[in-house]
Design an enzyme around this catalytic site. Structure first.
Site, PDB file in Angstrom:
ATOM      1  N   ASP A  23      13.191 -25.541  17.684  1.00 47.78           N
ATOM      2  CA  ASP A  23      13.252 -25.614  19.148  1.00 47.78           C
ATOM      3  C   ASP A  23      12.956 -24.251  19.773  1.00 47.78           C
ATOM      4  O   ASP A  23      12.279 -24.163  20.806  1.00 47.78           O
ATOM      5  CB  ASP A  23      14.624 -26.152  19.588  1.00 47.78           C
ATOM      6  CG  ASP A  23      14.812 -27.593  19.107  1.00 47.78           C
ATOM      7  OD1 ASP A  23      15.750 -27.840  18.324  1.00 47.78           O
ATOM      8  OD2 ASP A  23      13.977 -28.448  19.460  1.00 47.78           O
ATOM      9  N   GLN A  33       9.183 -23.554  19.332  1.00 45.75           N
ATOM     10  CA  GLN A  33       8.327 -24.290  20.276  1.00 45.75           C
ATOM     11  C   GLN A  33       8.058 -23.463  21.527  1.00 45.75           C
ATOM     12  O   GLN A  33       6.983 -23.536  22.127  1.00 45.75           O
ATOM     13  CB  GLN A  33       8.992 -25.616  20.649  1.00 45.75           C
ATOM     14  CG  GLN A  33       9.033 -26.639  19.521  1.00 45.75           C
ATOM     15  CD  GLN A  33       9.832 -27.879  19.905  1.00 45.75           C
ATOM     16  OE1 GLN A  33       9.970 -28.227  21.069  1.00 45.75           O
ATOM     17  NE2 GLN A  33      10.390 -28.540  18.895  1.00 45.75           N
ATOM     18  N   HIS A  87      13.063 -34.065  19.585  1.00 47.91           N
ATOM     19  CA  HIS A  87      14.286 -33.632  20.272  1.00 47.91           C
ATOM     20  C   HIS A  87      13.918 -33.426  21.743  1.00 47.91           C
ATOM     21  O   HIS A  87      12.820 -32.971  22.053  1.00 47.91           O
ATOM     22  CB  HIS A  87      14.766 -32.317  19.648  1.00 47.91           C
ATOM     23  CG  HIS A  87      16.169 -31.915  19.973  1.00 47.91           C
ATOM     24  ND1 HIS A  87      17.150 -32.799  20.355  1.00 47.91           N
ATOM     25  CD2 HIS A  87      16.778 -30.689  19.947  1.00 47.91           C
ATOM     26  CE1 HIS A  87      18.284 -32.142  20.548  1.00 47.91           C
ATOM     27  NE2 HIS A  87      18.095 -30.860  20.290  1.00 47.91           N
ATOM     28  N   GLU A  94      26.015 -32.852  16.842  1.00 43.24           N
ATOM     29  CA  GLU A  94      25.896 -31.876  15.738  1.00 43.24           C
ATOM     30  C   GLU A  94      26.938 -30.777  15.852  1.00 43.24           C
ATOM     31  O   GLU A  94      27.351 -30.189  14.852  1.00 43.24           O
ATOM     32  CB  GLU A  94      24.486 -31.307  15.662  1.00 43.24           C
ATOM     33  CG  GLU A  94      24.042 -30.541  16.870  1.00 43.24           C
ATOM     34  CD  GLU A  94      22.517 -30.443  17.006  1.00 43.24           C
ATOM     35  OE1 GLU A  94      21.797 -31.267  16.420  1.00 43.24           O
ATOM     36  OE2 GLU A  94      22.049 -29.521  17.692  1.00 43.24           O
TER      37      GLU A  94
HETATM   38  N1  LIG Z   1      16.352 -30.765  11.013  1.00 45.58           N
HETATM   39  C1  LIG Z   1      16.356 -32.077  11.204  1.00 45.58           C
HETATM   40  O1  LIG Z   1      16.513 -32.869  10.269  1.00 45.58           O
HETATM   41  C2  LIG Z   1      16.102 -32.639  12.590  1.00 45.58           C
HETATM   42  C3  LIG Z   1      16.544 -33.923  12.896  1.00 45.58           C
HETATM   43  C4  LIG Z   1      16.191 -34.474  14.123  1.00 45.58           C
HETATM   44  C5  LIG Z   1      15.441 -33.737  15.025  1.00 45.58           C
HETATM   45  N2  LIG Z   1      15.059 -32.466  14.702  1.00 45.58           N
HETATM   46  C6  LIG Z   1      14.187 -31.753  15.643  1.00 45.58           C
HETATM   47  O2  LIG Z   1      12.899 -31.651  15.038  1.00 45.58           O
HETATM   48  C7  LIG Z   1      12.273 -30.402  15.405  1.00 45.58           C
HETATM   49  C8  LIG Z   1      11.982 -29.597  14.133  1.00 45.58           C
HETATM   50  O3  LIG Z   1      13.220 -29.345  13.539  1.00 45.58           O
HETATM   51  P1  LIG Z   1      13.339 -28.665  12.084  1.00 45.58           P
HETATM   52  O4  LIG Z   1      14.781 -28.660  11.714  1.00 45.58           O
HETATM   53  O5  LIG Z   1      12.351 -29.306  11.165  1.00 45.58           O
HETATM   54  O6  LIG Z   1      12.827 -27.183  12.445  1.00 45.58           O
HETATM   55  P2  LIG Z   1      12.989 -25.829  11.597  1.00 45.58           P
HETATM   56  O7  LIG Z   1      14.050 -24.992  12.203  1.00 45.58           O
HETATM   57  O8  LIG Z   1      13.111 -26.179  10.156  1.00 45.58           O
HETATM   58  O9  LIG Z   1      11.563 -25.129  11.906  1.00 45.58           O
HETATM   59  C9  LIG Z   1      10.387 -25.894  11.675  1.00 45.58           C
HETATM   60  C10 LIG Z   1       9.259 -24.927  11.453  1.00 45.58           C
HETATM   61  O10 LIG Z   1       9.073 -24.117  12.610  1.00 45.58           O
HETATM   62  C11 LIG Z   1       8.565 -22.872  12.139  1.00 45.58           C
HETATM   63  N3  LIG Z   1       8.744 -21.861  13.188  1.00 45.58           N
HETATM   64  C12 LIG Z   1       9.912 -21.400  13.680  1.00 45.58           C
HETATM   65  N4  LIG Z   1       9.665 -20.454  14.613  1.00 45.58           N
HETATM   66  C13 LIG Z   1       8.313 -20.326  14.693  1.00 45.58           C
HETATM   67  C14 LIG Z   1       7.436 -19.519  15.444  1.00 45.58           C
HETATM   68  N5  LIG Z   1       7.921 -18.651  16.348  1.00 45.58           N
HETATM   69  N6  LIG Z   1       6.100 -19.643  15.254  1.00 45.58           N
HETATM   70  C15 LIG Z   1       5.613 -20.540  14.353  1.00 45.58           C
HETATM   71  N7  LIG Z   1       6.380 -21.352  13.596  1.00 45.58           N
HETATM   72  C16 LIG Z   1       7.720 -21.225  13.779  1.00 45.58           C
HETATM   73  C17 LIG Z   1       9.382 -22.608  10.892  1.00 45.58           C
HETATM   74  O11 LIG Z   1       8.646 -21.771  10.035  1.00 45.58           O
HETATM   75  C18 LIG Z   1       9.545 -23.982  10.291  1.00 45.58           C
HETATM   76  O12 LIG Z   1       8.565 -24.217   9.304  1.00 45.58           O
HETATM   77  C19 LIG Z   1      13.257 -29.723  16.353  1.00 45.58           C
HETATM   78  O13 LIG Z   1      12.952 -30.085  17.669  1.00 45.58           O
HETATM   79  C20 LIG Z   1      14.599 -30.328  15.936  1.00 45.58           C
HETATM   80  O14 LIG Z   1      15.559 -30.281  16.966  1.00 45.58           O
HETATM   81  C21 LIG Z   1      15.365 -31.900  13.515  1.00 45.58           C
HETATM   82  C1  LIG Z   2      20.216 -33.714  11.613  1.00 44.61           C
HETATM   83  C2  LIG Z   2      20.727 -33.593  13.039  1.00 44.61           C
HETATM   84  C3  LIG Z   2      21.985 -32.759  13.087  1.00 44.61           C
HETATM   85  O1  LIG Z   2      21.030 -34.907  13.545  1.00 44.61           O
HETATM   86  C4  LIG Z   2      19.634 -33.046  13.964  1.00 44.61           C
HETATM   87  O2  LIG Z   2      19.985 -33.322  15.301  1.00 44.61           O
HETATM   88  C5  LIG Z   2      19.328 -31.578  13.812  1.00 44.61           C
HETATM   89  O3  LIG Z   2      19.300 -30.891  14.857  1.00 44.61           O
HETATM   90  O4  LIG Z   2      19.061 -31.151  12.669  1.00 44.61           O
HETATM   91 MG   LIG Z   3      20.694 -35.134  15.498  1.00 51.10          MG
HETATM   92 MG   LIG Z   4      19.835 -31.772  16.600  1.00 53.39          MG
END
Ligand SMILES: NC(=O)c1ccc[n+]([C@@H]2O[C@H](COP(=O)([O-])OP(=O)(O)OC[C@H]3O[C@@H](n4cnc5c(N)ncnc54)[C@H](O)[C@@H]3O)[C@@H](O)[C@H]2O)c1
Ligand SMILES: CC(C)(O)[C@@H](O)C(=O)O
Ligand SMILES: [Mg+2]
Ligand SMILES: [Mg+2]
Length: 356
Positions: A100, A103, A124, A212
Site C-alpha cells: 500500500d 503504490q 485493498h 487485522e
Molecule cells: N498480504 C496479503 O495476503 C493481502 C491480503 C489481502 C489484500 N492485500 C493487499 O494486496 C496488496 C499487496 O499486498 P502484499 O502483502 O502482497 O504487498 P507486499 O507488502 O508484500 O509488497 C508487494 C510488492 O510491492 C513491492 N514494493 C514495495 N514498495 C515498493 C516500491 N516503492 N516500488 C516498487 N515496488 C515496491 C515489494 O517489493 C513487494 O514485492 C496491498 O494492497 C494489500 O493491502 C494483501
Molecule cells: C491477510 C490480511 C490480514 O487479511 C490482509 O488484509 C493483509 O493486509 O495482509
Molecule cells: Mg484482510
Molecule cells: Mg489488510
C-alpha cells in the site's frame, strides 16, 4: 447473483455456480492482465490466474528478491515478466498489488501507463479511500475495481492447489466502460475466490484495517500473551502454558469452529468447559469492546492509514518490521511454540517397527 440470508440480513453473493470459470475466461479473453507486485498477493493471484488459463504477465522491480522469486516460480523475463512500467503499459487490466505504501511511490508511473478503457484493480481499498493521503486519483476513462481476498495470498494459492478457495469481497469505484461488473466478477473467479461478496472501497478498507489489528492478528497475539504470562506467573511450565493458550486452539478447537461454528466446538468440549466459557466470554467482550471502538475510530479517522504510510514508506521499513517480528519469534511463548510444533506427530516420523 445468489441472494443469501446472513443472520437475518439478505445479501447478494457471486458464486462459481452462476459465474463459472469458462464464463470468466470468455469475459476476459481479449484482456492482458498485468499483476504489479510479487510480494504475497501478487504470486497467489498471478499463479492462480495463469493456471486458470488467463493471459497474465507480472511487473516487478528488477534486481529485487521478489523478481528472483518470480523467475523461480516460472515467470520468464521479457516474455511474461517485466519491469513495473512496461508491464503496466502492456496490461489492459492493471492489478495494483504493490504494498500500500509502494503504490503511493509508484503511482505517477502507473497512472502514466494507463490507457482509456483499461481497468485499474486493487486488492485493498486503501489507496483510493485515503486519496488525500495517498494521492491515488485514477483518470476518469478507466474502470476502477477491487477484489480483496479475505486471507493471505499464501493461503489463496495453497487453497487453489487443493481445489478450494478463499472468499473475497469485490467493489466497483468507477465504471468507465460499462464492463466493470463483468470484469471484476471474472477476475474474482479467476484469482481463485470461493465466492464473492459485495462491498465498497471504503467499507473494505475500514473493516480490513480493523480486522487485522483486531481478532485476526493484533488482538489474538495480545490475548495469547496475556494468558501465557498469567499461567507462567503462576508456575505453569512453558509447554503447559503454550499448549493451553495456542496449540490446542490451532490444532483442535479452531478447526471445529471452522467446520460448524462456535456452539458446536463448545458442544464437543466438556460440560465443565462449556459452563466456564459461557460464563466468561461476555467478560472478555466487555473488557475488549472499548479497545475495538477506539481502534475503529483510529481507522475511520485515517490515522492508522497514515501510520502505515509513514512507517512503510521509510527506506528501512522491512528491516524495522523484521526486528519486531524477531521479537515475537524470540519471545518465550513462541520459542516454546517452536518446540511444540516439532513434537507434532506429523513432524516426528516414527521408525517403522522392524518386521518380526
Ligand atoms: N498480504 C496479503 O495476503 C493481502 C491480503 C489481502 C489484500 N492485500 C493487499 O494486496 C496488496 C499487496 O499486498 P502484499 O502483502 O502482497 O504487498 P507486499 O507488502 O508484500 O509488497 C508487494 C510488492 O510491492 C513491492 N514494493 C514495495 N514498495 C515498493 C516500491 N516503492 N516500488 C516498487 N515496488 C515496491 C515489494 O517489493 C513487494 O514485492 C496491498 O494492497 C494489500 O493491502 C494483501
Ligand atoms: C491477510 C490480511 C490480514 O487479511 C490482509 O488484509 C493483509 O493486509 O495482509
Ligand atoms: Mg484482510
Ligand atoms: Mg489488510
Amino acid at each position: 447473483m445468489a441472494t443469501l440470508n446472513f443472520g437475518g440480513v439478505e445479501e447478494e453473493v457471486v458464486t462459481r455456480e452462476e459465474f463459472p470459470l469458462d464464463k470468466a475466461r470468455e469475459t476476459l479473453k481479449d484482456e492482458t492482465i498485468a499483476v504489479l507486485g510479487y510480494g504475497v498477493q501478487g504470486p497467489g493471484q498471478a499463479l492462480n490466474l495463469k493456471d486458470n488459463g488467463f493471459n497474465v504477465i507480472v511487473g516487478q522491480r528488477k534486481n529485487s528478491s521478489t523478481w528472483d522469486k518470480a523467475v523461480e516460480d516460472g515467470w520468464v523475463p521479457g516474455e511474461n515478466l517485466f519491469e513495473i512500467e512496461e508491464a503496466a503499459q502492456k496490461g489492459t487490466i492493471v492489478q495494483y498489488l504493490l504494498s500500500d505504501a509502494g503504490q503511493i511511490a509508484v503511482w505517477d508511473t502507473v497512472k502514466g501507463a494507463l490507457n482509456p478503457g483499461d481497468a485499474l484493480y486493487f486488492s485493498h481499498g486503501f489507496g483510493i479511500t485515503y486519496k488525500d493521503r495517498t494521492g491515488i486519483i485514477p483518470p476518469d476513462d478507466v474502470d476502477v475495481i477491487l477484489v480483496a481476498p479475505k486471507g493471505s495470498g499464501t493461503s489463496l494459492r495453497r487453497m487453489f492447489l487443493e481445489g478450494r478457495g478463499l472468499n473475497s469481497s469485490y467493489a466497483i469505484f468507477q465504471d468507465a466502460t460499462g464492463r466493470a461488473k463483468e470484469r471484476v466478477t471474472a477476475l474474482g473467479i479467476g484469482v481463485g475466490s470461493g465466492y464473492l461478496f459485495e462491498t465498497t472501497f471504503k467499507d473494505e478498507v475500514y473493516s480490513d484495517l480493523t480486522g487485522e489489528r483486531g481478532t485476526l492478528m493484533g488482538a489474538i497475539q495480545g490475548i495469547f500473551a496475556a494468558q501465557y504470562d498469567v499461567l507462567r506467573a503462576n508456575g505453569h511450565s512453558p509447554s503447559e502454558a503454550f499448549n493451553e493458550t495456542v496449540e490446542e486452539l490451532t490444532q483442535s478447537l479452531m478447526p471445529l469452529v471452522a467446520e460448524n461454528g462456535m456452539d458446536w466446538m463448545y458442544a464437543n468440549c466438556s460440560t465443565t468447559a462449556q459452563r466456564g466459557a459461557l460464563d466468561w466470554w461476555k467478560k472478555f467482550r466487555d473488557a475488549t469492546k472499548p479497545v475495538f471502538e477506539n481502534l475503529y475510530e483510529e481507522v475511520a479517522a485515517g490515522r492508522e492509514a497514515q501510520r502505515s504510510i509513514d512507517s512503510n514508506s521509510k527506506e528501512d521499513y522491512r528491516e524495522k518490521l523484521e526486528e519486531e517480528l524477531a521479537e515475537l519469534r524470540e519471545s518465550e511463548m513462541w520459542k516454546a511454540g517452536s518446540t511444540v510444533r516439532q513434537l507434532r506427530p506429523e513432524n516426528t516420523p516414527v521408525e517403522e517397527e522392524a518386521a518380526e
